[in-house]
Scaffold this motif. Structure first.
Motif, PDB file in Angstrom:
ATOM      1  N   GLY B 245       0.825  -1.212   0.000  1.00 58.16           N
ATOM      2  CA  GLY B 245       0.000   0.000   0.000  1.00 58.16           C
ATOM      3  C   GLY B 245       0.856   1.257   0.000  1.00 58.16           C
ATOM      4  N   SER B 246       1.935   1.235   0.788  1.00 55.85           N
ATOM      5  CA  SER B 246       2.841   2.390   0.851  1.00 55.85           C
ATOM      6  C   SER B 246       3.509   2.612  -0.505  1.00 55.85           C
ATOM      7  CB  SER B 246       3.931   2.158   1.894  1.00 55.85           C
ATOM      8  OG  SER B 246       3.419   2.375   3.165  1.00 55.85           O
ATOM      9  N   ALA B 247       3.987   1.515  -1.110  1.00 58.06           N
ATOM     10  CA  ALA B 247       4.681   1.635  -2.402  1.00 58.06           C
ATOM     11  C   ALA B 247       3.718   2.174  -3.464  1.00 58.06           C
ATOM     12  CB  ALA B 247       5.238   0.281  -2.819  1.00 58.06           C
ATOM     13  N   TYR B 248       2.444   1.732  -3.402  1.00 60.00           N
ATOM     14  CA  TYR B 248       1.443   2.217  -4.361  1.00 60.00           C
ATOM     15  C   TYR B 248       1.256   3.729  -4.206  1.00 60.00           C
ATOM     16  CZ  TYR B 248      -3.072   2.885  -6.623  1.00 60.00           C
ATOM     17  OH  TYR B 248      -4.088   3.353  -7.408  1.00 60.00           O
ATOM     18  N   GLN B 249       1.147   4.173  -2.950  1.00 58.20           N
ATOM     19  CA  GLN B 249       0.978   5.601  -2.701  1.00 58.20           C
ATOM     20  C   GLN B 249       2.205   6.396  -3.146  1.00 58.20           C
ATOM     21  OE1 GLN B 249      -1.742   7.047  -1.983  1.00 58.20           O
ATOM     22  NE2 GLN B 249      -2.925   5.201  -1.544  1.00 58.20           N
ATOM     23  N   VAL B 250       3.390   5.821  -2.886  1.00 64.51           N
ATOM     24  CA  VAL B 250       4.623   6.493  -3.313  1.00 64.51           C
ATOM     25  C   VAL B 250       4.623   6.636  -4.833  1.00 64.51           C
ATOM     26  CG1 VAL B 250       7.132   6.198  -3.517  1.00 64.51           C
ATOM     27  CG2 VAL B 250       6.025   5.887  -1.309  1.00 64.51           C
ATOM     28  N   ALA B 251       4.225   5.577  -5.541  1.00 65.86           N
ATOM     29  CA  ALA B 251       4.200   5.625  -7.009  1.00 65.86           C
ATOM     30  C   ALA B 251       3.281   6.752  -7.490  1.00 65.86           C
ATOM     31  CB  ALA B 251       3.728   4.290  -7.575  1.00 65.86           C
ATOM     32  N   GLN B 252       2.146   6.946  -6.818  1.00 66.53           N
ATOM     33  CA  GLN B 252       1.198   7.965  -7.252  1.00 66.53           C
ATOM     34  C   GLN B 252       1.640   9.371  -6.843  1.00 66.53           C
ATOM     35  OE1 GLN B 252      -1.259   6.458  -9.001  1.00 66.53           O
ATOM     36  NE2 GLN B 252      -0.271   4.569  -8.320  1.00 66.53           N
ATOM     37  N   LYS B 253       2.147   9.497  -5.597  1.00 66.55           N
ATOM     38  CA  LYS B 253       2.345  10.839  -5.035  1.00 66.55           C
ATOM     39  C   LYS B 253       3.809  11.291  -5.017  1.00 66.55           C
ATOM     40  CE  LYS B 253      -2.081  10.739  -3.666  1.00 66.55           C
ATOM     41  NZ  LYS B 253      -2.468   9.375  -3.610  1.00 66.55           N
ATOM     42  N   GLN B 254       4.735  10.334  -4.992  1.00 67.80           N
ATOM     43  CA  GLN B 254       6.153  10.698  -4.905  1.00 67.80           C
ATOM     44  C   GLN B 254       6.970   9.842  -5.895  1.00 67.80           C
ATOM     45  OE1 GLN B 254       6.236   9.822  -0.581  1.00 67.80           O
ATOM     46  NE2 GLN B 254       6.965  11.915  -0.309  1.00 67.80           N
ATOM     47  N   PRO B 255       6.707  10.020  -7.196  1.00 75.36           N
ATOM     48  CA  PRO B 255       7.347   9.129  -8.184  1.00 75.36           C
ATOM     49  C   PRO B 255       8.881   9.170  -8.153  1.00 75.36           C
ATOM     50  CG  PRO B 255       6.244  10.984  -9.253  1.00 75.36           C
ATOM     51  CD  PRO B 255       5.820  11.000  -7.828  1.00 75.36           C
ATOM     52  N   MET B 256       9.444  10.330  -7.748  1.00 77.08           N
ATOM     53  CA  MET B 256      10.914  10.401  -7.688  1.00 77.08           C
ATOM     54  C   MET B 256      11.445   9.453  -6.620  1.00 77.08           C
ATOM     55  SD  MET B 256      13.723  11.540  -8.831  1.00 77.08           S
ATOM     56  CE  MET B 256      13.656  13.041  -9.785  1.00 77.08           C
ATOM     57  N   LYS B 257      10.706   9.338  -5.511  1.00 76.58           N
ATOM     58  CA  LYS B 257      11.150   8.435  -4.451  1.00 76.58           C
ATOM     59  C   LYS B 257      11.129   6.996  -4.946  1.00 76.58           C
ATOM     60  CE  LYS B 257       9.638   8.925  -0.068  1.00 76.58           C
ATOM     61  NZ  LYS B 257       8.721   8.795   1.085  1.00 76.58           N
ATOM     62  N   LEU B 258      10.081   6.643  -5.680  1.00 82.90           N
ATOM     63  CA  LEU B 258       9.989   5.277  -6.205  1.00 82.90           C
ATOM     64  C   LEU B 258      11.139   5.003  -7.176  1.00 82.90           C
ATOM     65  CD1 LEU B 258       8.079   2.713  -6.220  1.00 82.90           C
ATOM     66  CD2 LEU B 258       7.316   3.538  -8.440  1.00 82.90           C
ATOM     67  N   ALA B 259      11.434   5.994  -8.037  1.00 82.93           N
ATOM     68  CA  ALA B 259      12.535   5.822  -8.995  1.00 82.93           C
ATOM     69  C   ALA B 259      13.852   5.627  -8.243  1.00 82.93           C
ATOM     70  CB  ALA B 259      12.610   7.032  -9.917  1.00 82.93           C
ATOM     71  N   ALA B 260      14.038   6.383  -7.155  1.00 87.73           N
ATOM     72  CA  ALA B 260      15.271   6.241  -6.356  1.00 87.73           C
ATOM     73  C   ALA B 260      15.322   4.875  -5.676  1.00 87.73           C
ATOM     74  CB  ALA B 260      15.328   7.363  -5.314  1.00 87.73           C
ATOM     75  N   MET B 261      14.191   4.399  -5.189  1.00 89.68           N
ATOM     76  CA  MET B 261      14.147   3.099  -4.497  1.00 89.68           C
ATOM     77  C   MET B 261      14.601   1.977  -5.428  1.00 89.68           C
ATOM     78  SD  MET B 261      10.527   3.833  -2.598  1.00 89.68           S
ATOM     79  CE  MET B 261       9.964   2.195  -2.254  1.00 89.68           C
ATOM     80  N   GLU B 262      14.324   2.132  -6.726  1.00 88.58           N
ATOM     81  CA  GLU B 262      14.660   1.076  -7.681  1.00 88.58           C
ATOM     82  C   GLU B 262      15.869   1.433  -8.557  1.00 88.58           C
ATOM     83  OE1 GLU B 262      13.149  -2.225  -8.441  1.00 88.58           O
ATOM     84  OE2 GLU B 262      12.968  -1.740  -6.333  1.00 88.58           O
ATOM     85  N   GLY B 263      16.428   2.624  -8.387  1.00 93.22           N
ATOM     86  CA  GLY B 263      17.538   3.043  -9.246  1.00 93.22           C
ATOM     87  C   GLY B 263      17.086   3.105 -10.692  1.00 93.22           C
ATOM     88  N   LEU B 264      15.867   3.590 -10.895  1.00 97.93           N
ATOM     89  CA  LEU B 264      15.261   3.616 -12.230  1.00 97.93           C
ATOM     90  C   LEU B 264      15.509   4.988 -12.863  1.00 97.93           C
ATOM     91  CD1 LEU B 264      13.357   1.923 -14.155  1.00 97.93           C
ATOM     92  CD2 LEU B 264      11.476   3.217 -13.149  1.00 97.93           C
ATOM     93  N   TYR B 265      16.434   5.045 -13.809  1.00102.39           N
ATOM     94  CA  TYR B 265      16.784   6.321 -14.431  1.00102.39           C
ATOM     95  C   TYR B 265      15.904   6.626 -15.643  1.00102.39           C
ATOM     96  CZ  TYR B 265      20.788   6.993 -11.426  1.00102.39           C
ATOM     97  OH  TYR B 265      21.588   7.209 -10.335  1.00102.39           O
ATOM     98  N   ASN B 266      15.665   5.580 -16.458  1.00102.04           N
ATOM     99  CA  ASN B 266      14.822   5.762 -17.638  1.00102.04           C
ATOM    100  C   ASN B 266      13.522   4.995 -17.443  1.00102.04           C
ATOM    101  OD1 ASN B 266      16.664   7.319 -19.352  1.00102.04           O
ATOM    102  ND2 ASN B 266      17.918   5.479 -19.249  1.00102.04           N
ATOM    103  N   GLY B 267      12.413   5.693 -17.632  1.00103.35           N
ATOM    104  CA  GLY B 267      11.108   5.058 -17.406  1.00103.35           C
ATOM    105  C   GLY B 267      10.884   3.872 -18.328  1.00103.35           C
ATOM    106  N   GLN B 268      10.061   2.950 -17.865  1.00104.18           N
ATOM    107  CA  GLN B 268       9.782   1.738 -18.651  1.00104.18           C
ATOM    108  C   GLN B 268       8.316   1.370 -18.528  1.00104.18           C
ATOM    109  OE1 GLN B 268      12.076  -1.545 -17.150  1.00104.18           O
ATOM    110  NE2 GLN B 268      13.957  -0.337 -17.101  1.00104.18           N
TER     111      GLN B 268
END
Lengths: 78, 519
Positions: B245-268
């Motif tokens: 649930g937290s990760a889902y909310q992060v994806a919606q509201k704080q996408p930069m945090k989610l990208a940092a959590m996964e080291g995701l530089y280029n969207g997929q």
């Protein structure tokens, strides 16, 4: 059960509890030292409220914060 | 006139807050979870009348008391820091932070202190049932206290239910329930308290394992392990669910945090989640280096967890900075993300409007006042970007967030394994002979604390540079005080909190070595 009896029992709950403490004495000593350090040493000597110390009224405080927010800022290493 | 801010002042102020919060959180989770474990044990005692359960309850209650006594008030320092080091922030958040903290203070004082007294002083003084009620109310009181501070933290991650008042430079609460029931706040509360339950269960299993290694208090230890493992396992399953649930909310509201959590530089599209990976230290969002030197991932899972759609697009750091990708807004409407440059521009418009609003107000020009207020409100959602000068500054410390997140998740599954094995070995009546497992269970205690700290690093470092997401960065929140004063208090805190930690460990170790006493 009358009121004085209830208060008497509550008093003795705390009185006997504190009197018969073993490890609790050490813990209370730590709590009191800690509270002294936090509220007397830290709060008085190191942690005065910045806005309370510098400004008297809420209008002065809000003017100061507004000025802070609206002055362009640059980090020294920007 | 451009005001120059010393970066070291911000860094020292952040370091001081982080130090205080991390030390505070060494004490809190055990209080939250052990209170419930003790209440469960006492319930079994009251229902069965078996005095062994009373002995078990009293032993863990003493450890709860030690932890509570040493940890109590360590959080008050954070409030001191708000007023001294973060005065702009304190004023800016206004009553939104004040109300939950005031409720927390009142509830903590009346509920916890009253019923804790009955818990410790009330044996043989009050009825068994009233004593049991006090134990449960202490547990609920402690957890309710945590609710208010976590709601306040949730608001900083996703500010809702307020309106900025340009006359006072404060945010005013418009809807208390929006603040309390913010999806980020509720998820944060549930995830945080369940993680505390898991830590407490690991603590009880670990200490009981230590007794079994020494062949002491066998029945006591087995029973403690059963209660803690069941409690820990149920909590762990809920922890995984609330983590989702937290990760889902992060994806919606704080996408930069989610990208940092996964080291995701280029969207997929159909993005996978990394199970294990090593970041490439050469990687920047501006170069074409591979983000990971090595990675094992589960395909499509990040898209599914973040957007409930295995083929959804997950924006990376580059996308969030450059914009242009499509996303669904809160109303389910498709939107095109704007670039960080544009957000900075709109933030600067908001700041300029605020300044002009003040000028118009001082000049008594009402029509200009209305016009500037309208412009401010139209751009307020990007208010914080106005303090930034470089789009790169919205990127948090990627390695710290990435590794903290993966360590936390890996440890959560490790804890589940410990609980399952503990229950299995108790069920098979083999736990006393499984020395390797008992040693592992004991050594897992510090790992539970590491997982807690990692969780907070993800939550807080992952949202940098924001103090309040998108609205206020650290550079605008900090008080203009002498950096040396912050440095001095940093080291003072380090000494005092380390002293408290040493006291906690030494008093607790002594009590554990003494072991449970017949009551």
């Amino acid at each position: 059960m009358n009121r004085s009896n209830i208060f008497n029992r509550i008093f003795h709950l705390y009185y006997d509890g504190f009197k018969n403490m073993t490890i609790g004495r050490k813990l209370w000593t730590i709590i009191l030292i800690k509270l002294f350090i936090f509220f007397v040493v830290f709060k008085v000597f190191f942690f005065s409220d910045f806005l309370e110390t510098h400004f008297k009224t809420d209008v002065e405080k809000s003017d100061y914060v507004l000025k802070q927010l609206t002055s362009p800022k640059q980090l020294k290493n920007d | 006139m451009i005001e120059h801010i010393d970066l070291s002042l911000i860094n020292w102020s952040r370091a001081q807050f982080a130090l205080t919060a991390m030390y505070h959180w060494l004490f809190v989770p055990l209080t939250l979870g052990l209170a419930f474990i003790v209440a469960i044990m006492e319930t079994i005692y009251v229902r069965t009348g078996d005095v062994e359960w009373k002995k078990i309850t009293k032993f863990w209650m003493i450890l709860f008391g030690i932890n509570f006594a040493i940890g109590v008030s360590t959080g008050i320092i954070l409030e001191f820091e708000f007023g001294t080091n973060w005065s702009n922030y304190s004023w800016f958040v206004g009553d939104i932070f004040g109300a939950p903290l005031a409720i927390e203070g009142i509830m903590a004082f009346f509920m916890e202190s009253t019923f804790i007294a009955v818990m410790f002083f009330g044996w043989n003084k009050v009825s068994k049932k009233f004593h049991l009620l006090s134990s449960w109310l202490t547990a609920f009181g402690a957890n309710l206290s945590a609710l208010w501070i976590l709601v306040a933290n949730g608001w900083m991650q996703y500010p809702v239910g307020m309106q900025f008042n340009p006359d006072t430079a404060r945010n005013e609460m418009m809807n208390f329930w929006d603040v309390i029931f913010s999806p980020i706040g509720i998820n944060k509360f549930l995830h945080t308290i369940t993680s505390a339950y898991v830590l407490s269960a690991i603590f009880v299993v670990g200490i009981s394992a230590w007794f079994l290694i020494r062949k002491r208090h066998i029945l006591f230890s087995k029973r403690s392990i059963i209660v803690a493992s069941v409690f820990g396992l149920v909590s762990s399953l809920y922890l995984v669910w609330s983590g989702d649930g937290s990760a889902y909310q992060v994806a919606q509201k704080q996408p930069m945090k989610l990208a940092a959590m996964e080291g995701l530089y280029n969207g997929q599209k159909s993005a996978g989640i990394i199970v294990f990976g090593v970041l490439n230290p050469e990687k920047e969002y501006t170069n074409d280096e591979e983000p990971h030197l090595f990675k094992m991932e589960i395909p499509k899972l990040l898209s599914f967890l973040g957007y409930r759609n295995a083929d959804a697009f997950v924006p990376g750091i580059k996308d969030i900075i450059e914009g242009g990708y499509e996303y669904l807004d809160e109303n389910g409407k498709k939107q095109s993300a704007i670039s960080t440059d544009e957000k900075i521009e709109r933030g600067k418009i908001a700041l300029a409007s605020l300044a002009k609003y003040k000028e118009a107000k001082d000049a008594g020009n009402d029509s200009l006042k209305i016009a500037h207020r309208k412009t401010l409100e139209e751009n307020f959602q990007y208010f914080g970007y106005g303090f930034l000068n470089d789009p790169k500054s919205i990127v948090p410390n990627i390695p710290l967030v990435f590794y903290s997140f993966h360590i936390m998740v890996a440890l959560a599954f490790w804890f589940i394994l410990i609980f399952v094995l503990a229950l299995y070995f108790v069920y098979k009546d083999q736990i006393v002979t499984k020395k390797w497992f008992l040693r592992l269970a004991f050594l897992t205690i510090p790992l539970a604390y590491i997982a807690q700290q990692c969780g907070w690093i993800v939550a807080e470092v992952g949202r940098q540079p924001w103090v309040i997401q998108d609205i206020m960065p650290t550079v605008a929140a900090v008080s203009q005080i002498d950096t040396r004063a912050v440095q001095i208090t940093f080291f003072l805190f380090l000494i005092v909190f380390t002293g408290l930690l040493i006291a906690e460990i030494s008093i607790m170790s002594k009590q554990i070595k003494t072991g449970p006493k017949d009551s």
